[in-house]
Design a protein around this motif. Structure first.
Motif, PDB file in Angstrom:
ATOM      1  N   GLY A 122       0.813  -1.197   0.000  1.00 17.37           N
ATOM      2  CA  GLY A 122       0.000   0.000   0.000  1.00 17.37           C
ATOM      3  C   GLY A 122       0.853   1.255   0.000  1.00 17.37           C
ATOM      4  N   PRO A 123       0.217   2.420  -0.121  1.00 17.53           N
ATOM      5  CA  PRO A 123       0.956   3.677  -0.212  1.00 17.53           C
ATOM      6  C   PRO A 123       1.690   4.037   1.081  1.00 17.53           C
ATOM      7  CG  PRO A 123      -1.397   4.087  -0.023  1.00 17.53           C
ATOM      8  CD  PRO A 123      -1.241   2.617  -0.223  1.00 17.53           C
ATOM      9  N   VAL A 124       2.893   4.584   0.938  1.00 22.43           N
ATOM     10  CA  VAL A 124       3.650   5.111   2.070  1.00 22.43           C
ATOM     11  C   VAL A 124       3.139   6.516   2.350  1.00 22.43           C
ATOM     12  CG1 VAL A 124       5.932   5.839   2.871  1.00 22.43           C
ATOM     13  CG2 VAL A 124       5.692   3.730   1.539  1.00 22.43           C
ATOM     14  N   LEU A 125       2.738   6.770   3.593  1.00 22.83           N
ATOM     15  CA  LEU A 125       2.063   8.030   3.919  1.00 22.83           C
ATOM     16  C   LEU A 125       2.709   8.742   5.097  1.00 22.83           C
ATOM     17  CD1 LEU A 125      -1.566   6.606   3.780  1.00 22.83           C
ATOM     18  CD2 LEU A 125      -0.496   8.010   2.012  1.00 22.83           C
ATOM     19  N   ASP A 126       2.486  10.055   5.181  1.00 25.24           N
ATOM     20  CA  ASP A 126       2.894  10.825   6.349  1.00 25.24           C
ATOM     21  C   ASP A 126       1.990  10.452   7.521  1.00 25.24           C
ATOM     22  OD1 ASP A 126       4.969  12.137   5.088  1.00 25.24           O
ATOM     23  OD2 ASP A 126       3.707  13.790   4.400  1.00 25.24           O
ATOM     24  N   PRO A 127       2.433  10.719   8.768  1.00 22.55           N
ATOM     25  CA  PRO A 127       1.709  10.269   9.971  1.00 22.55           C
ATOM     26  C   PRO A 127       0.259  10.728  10.081  1.00 22.55           C
ATOM     27  CG  PRO A 127       3.920  10.989  10.539  1.00 22.55           C
ATOM     28  CD  PRO A 127       3.713  11.370   9.108  1.00 22.55           C
ATOM     29  N   ASN A 135      -7.425  -6.024   2.392  1.00 20.83           N
ATOM     30  CA  ASN A 135      -7.012  -7.366   2.804  1.00 20.83           C
ATOM     31  C   ASN A 135      -6.699  -7.476   4.290  1.00 20.83           C
ATOM     32  OD1 ASN A 135      -7.107  -8.487   0.143  1.00 20.83           O
ATOM     33  ND2 ASN A 135      -5.209  -7.408  -0.321  1.00 20.83           N
ATOM     34  N   LYS A 136      -6.768  -6.346   5.005  1.00 23.04           N
ATOM     35  CA  LYS A 136      -6.469  -6.365   6.437  1.00 23.04           C
ATOM     36  C   LYS A 136      -7.758  -6.572   7.236  1.00 23.04           C
ATOM     37  CE  LYS A 136      -2.016  -5.454   6.206  1.00 23.04           C
ATOM     38  NZ  LYS A 136      -1.479  -4.159   6.616  1.00 23.04           N
ATOM     39  N   THR A 137      -7.639  -7.306   8.314  1.00 20.79           N
ATOM     40  CA  THR A 137      -8.792  -7.575   9.178  1.00 20.79           C
ATOM     41  C   THR A 137      -9.039  -6.419  10.123  1.00 20.79           C
ATOM     42  OG1 THR A 137      -7.448  -8.618  10.903  1.00 20.79           O
ATOM     43  CG2 THR A 137      -8.239 -10.035   9.108  1.00 20.79           C
ATOM     44  N   ALA A 138     -10.171  -6.460  10.799  1.00 25.28           N
ATOM     45  CA  ALA A 138     -10.498  -5.430  11.781  1.00 25.28           C
ATOM     46  C   ALA A 138      -9.437  -5.374  12.870  1.00 25.28           C
ATOM     47  CB  ALA A 138     -11.875  -5.716  12.388  1.00 25.28           C
ATOM     48  N   LEU A 186     -19.799  -4.071  11.069  1.00 19.84           N
ATOM     49  CA  LEU A 186     -19.663  -2.731  10.505  1.00 19.84           C
ATOM     50  C   LEU A 186     -18.313  -2.544   9.820  1.00 19.84           C
ATOM     51  CD1 LEU A 186     -21.354  -0.592  13.307  1.00 19.84           C
ATOM     52  CD2 LEU A 186     -22.301  -1.301  11.101  1.00 19.84           C
ATOM     53  N   TYR A 187     -17.318  -3.291  10.259  1.00 19.88           N
ATOM     54  CA  TYR A 187     -16.004  -3.183   9.602  1.00 19.88           C
ATOM     55  C   TYR A 187     -16.075  -3.680   8.161  1.00 19.88           C
ATOM     56  CZ  TYR A 187     -11.053  -3.612   8.595  1.00 19.88           C
ATOM     57  OH  TYR A 187      -9.815  -3.484   8.012  1.00 19.88           O
ATOM     58  N   ASP A 188     -16.974  -4.632   7.891  1.00 19.28           N
ATOM     59  CA  ASP A 188     -17.127  -5.151   6.519  1.00 19.28           C
ATOM     60  C   ASP A 188     -17.574  -4.059   5.556  1.00 19.28           C
ATOM     61  OD1 ASP A 188     -16.457  -7.773   7.283  1.00 19.28           O
ATOM     62  OD2 ASP A 188     -18.518  -8.188   7.888  1.00 19.28           O
ATOM     63  N   LEU A 189     -18.142  -2.991   6.099  1.00 21.72           N
ATOM     64  CA  LEU A 189     -18.648  -1.903   5.260  1.00 21.72           C
ATOM     65  C   LEU A 189     -17.720  -0.691   5.242  1.00 21.72           C
ATOM     66  CD1 LEU A 189     -22.428  -2.014   6.228  1.00 21.72           C
ATOM     67  CD2 LEU A 189     -21.351  -2.930   4.171  1.00 21.72           C
ATOM     68  N   VAL A 190     -16.573  -0.815   5.890  1.00 17.87           N
ATOM     69  CA  VAL A 190     -15.613   0.292   5.887  1.00 17.87           C
ATOM     70  C   VAL A 190     -14.917   0.343   4.537  1.00 17.87           C
ATOM     71  CG1 VAL A 190     -13.493   1.206   6.897  1.00 17.87           C
ATOM     72  CG2 VAL A 190     -15.264   0.244   8.377  1.00 17.87           C
ATOM     73  N   TYR A 191     -15.004   1.467   3.886  1.00 15.36           N
ATOM     74  CA  TYR A 191     -14.412   1.639   2.563  1.00 15.36           C
ATOM     75  C   TYR A 191     -12.894   1.670   2.675  1.00 15.36           C
ATOM     76  CZ  TYR A 191     -13.767   3.575  -2.138  1.00 15.36           C
ATOM     77  OH  TYR A 191     -13.398   3.776  -3.444  1.00 15.36           O
ATOM     78  N   ALA A 235     -18.812  -4.633  -3.867  1.00 14.41           N
ATOM     79  CA  ALA A 235     -18.229  -3.477  -4.545  1.00 14.41           C
ATOM     80  C   ALA A 235     -17.098  -2.877  -3.727  1.00 14.41           C
ATOM     81  CB  ALA A 235     -19.298  -2.431  -4.815  1.00 14.41           C
ATOM     82  N   ILE A 236     -17.234  -2.904  -2.415  1.00  9.26           N
ATOM     83  CA  ILE A 236     -16.196  -2.366  -1.541  1.00  9.26           C
ATOM     84  C   ILE A 236     -14.887  -3.112  -1.732  1.00  9.26           C
ATOM     85  CG2 ILE A 236     -15.481  -2.240   0.885  1.00  9.26           C
ATOM     86  CD1 ILE A 236     -18.265  -1.301   1.584  1.00  9.26           C
ATOM     87  N   LEU A 237     -14.976  -4.411  -1.962  1.00  5.93           N
ATOM     88  CA  LEU A 237     -13.774  -5.218  -2.153  1.00  5.93           C
ATOM     89  C   LEU A 237     -12.970  -4.792  -3.381  1.00  5.93           C
ATOM     90  CD1 LEU A 237     -15.166  -8.781  -1.345  1.00  5.93           C
ATOM     91  CD2 LEU A 237     -13.555  -7.462   0.036  1.00  5.93           C
ATOM     92  N   LEU A 238     -13.633  -4.122  -4.333  1.00 13.93           N
ATOM     93  CA  LEU A 238     -12.957  -3.699  -5.561  1.00 13.93           C
ATOM     94  C   LEU A 238     -12.423  -2.271  -5.485  1.00 13.93           C
ATOM     95  CD1 LEU A 238     -15.201  -5.145  -8.402  1.00 13.93           C
ATOM     96  CD2 LEU A 238     -12.894  -5.845  -7.785  1.00 13.93           C
TER      97      LEU A 238
END
Length: 403
Positions: A122-127, A135-138, A186-191, A235-238
């Motif tokens: 994934g992208p490297v980001l500032d703090p 692909n990460k779990t809750a 609810l985590y399943d619906l987190v974009y 759709a969220i998975l894509l």
């Protein structure tokens, strides 16, 4: 008699040469300052408020300039030259090939670090930013989210399954929960994507903020999802894999082969959901060389060496619990319908040494039993194959074609 004298003011002498050099110095300072500002702007994030993800493929032979041009064209950075300059100054590590996810919130420093660490993380980001990977779990993301929002990790994990919060969110965003599975959290619906999370009042408040983003992102999908009886989670998975464009492409593939899958059911008795899901799985949504170039949707092998009837390609198989890469000869078809018909005939007729090879697949009257029978009857060697087929069928509501 005293005489008064008026002191005349002394006139300033003009120094044209000195003034000329002073102007040169001022101009030089302005140019240096302007250049420094532009360089700073060029190395900074293109847009710190644009959280979109941009897929960029880096080839093995790409130069730093090539990569920079790709990033500039995709809209991830200001200009190619800043990546090239950065690499010349600080480029102790080489850029790695792969398919990356970049974002306009990344600085050149972030981008270059990601390119040298390799794709997949994934992208490297500032703090100040948080990246939620599909692909990460809750459990895997809770610590990071909780720290950034200044809430309890334990409270956040509890909030995902809280019945009262679930009811509140259903009332607020009913379309987000349409056709959802009974075990939905609810985590399943987190974009999935990039967030700039500020201090939250509570864990519940943080979840509400996350779902507000999900509802906004999914608004353009709702009509299609409801028409097809599909859960929003599909759709969220894509979201990280092509977004709406890829979603529409996959639906088009289903539409292309579903009618013929139903026709084959009347002739051979194979559940359309199984025919479609296997075609999806084996061809990676018609994205494999074998399917897109040779119309072989099911990875069917062949001993026929006649020109145009087969092709030799690499394939991965599971042997003794390990995935191994081999070369094998596969059938080549003139059309996708020929491939689908051959697949149905194979399940009905079995093989030369056992005509009843796939009897359990044929006897199954629902997709779950049929998917398990594909492994039990040795159609596939991967023990996870049934789960993969079932997941595809349920995510895309393919069982509706069985009715």
């Amino acid at each position: 008699m005293e005489m008064e004298f008026t002191k005349r003011p002394r006139q300033k002498q003009k120094h044209p040469i000195r003034n000329f050099f002073l102007l040169i110095v001022i101009a030089a300072v302005a140019i240096v300052a302007g250049t420094a500002y532009m360089n700073h702007r060029g190395y900074a994030a293109k847009n710190p408020n644009d959280f979109s993800l941009i897929e960029v493929k880096v080839a093995k032979d790409d130069s730093t300039k090539d990569v920079g041009q790709k990033l500039e064209k995709a809209g991830a950075i200001h200009c190619e030259k800043y990546l090239t300059k950065y690499a010349k100054r600080y480029g102790a590590k080489e850029i790695q090939p792969g398919t990356y996810q970049f974002s306009p919130v990344q600085s050149i420093d972030n981008v270059y670090q990601e390119l040298t660490e390799g794709a997949g993380n994934g992208p490297v980001l500032d703090p100040q930013y948080t990246y939620i990977n599909v692909n990460k779990t809750a459990e895997q993301t809770a610590g990071m989210l909780a720290d950034n929002a200044n809430v309890s990790k334990k409270a956040l994990l509890k909030a995902y399954s809280d019945k009262d919060l679930m009811s509140k969110m259903k009332s607020k965003y009913p379309r987000l929960f349409k056709n959802a599975k009974s075990d939905l959290t609810l985590y399943d619906l987190v974009y999935p994507g990039i967030y700039r999370i500020k201090d939250a009042k509570s864990a519940d408040n943080l979840v509400e903020t996350l779902l507000e983003r999900s509802n906004k992102e999914m608004s353009s999908y709702y009509d299609t999802l409801e028409k097809r009886g599909m859960p929003v989670a599909s759709a969220i998975l894509l979201a990280e894999n092509g977004g709406k464009k890829e979603f529409d492409r996959r639906l088009a593939f289903i539409d292309k082969i579903s009618a013929y899958a139903k026709e084959l059911k009347s002739q051979y008795g194979i559940l359309p959901s199984i025919s479609i899901a296997q075609a999806i799985h084996e061809s990676n949504w018609d994205d494999s060389v074998l399917s897109s170039k040779y119309n072989n949707f099911y990875g069917v092998k062949s001993d026929d060496e006649t020109a145009g009837k087969s092709v030799v390609l690499e394939t991965q198989e599971v042997e003794n619990g390990e995935t191994v890469t081999k070369k094998a000869r596969f059938a080549a078809y003139s059309s996708y319908k020929d491939s689908m018909k051959a697949h149905s005939k194979t399940l009905v007729n079995g093989n030369s040494w056992n005509s009843n090879q796939f009897k359990d697949v044929l006897a199954a009257d629902n997709y779950k039993d049929a998917a398990q029978a594909l492994y039990d009857n040795a159609y596939a060697t991967d023990p996870n194959y049934p789960k993969a087929i079932i997941r595809i069928i349920e995510n895309w509501n393919l069982s509706r074609y069985d009715k």
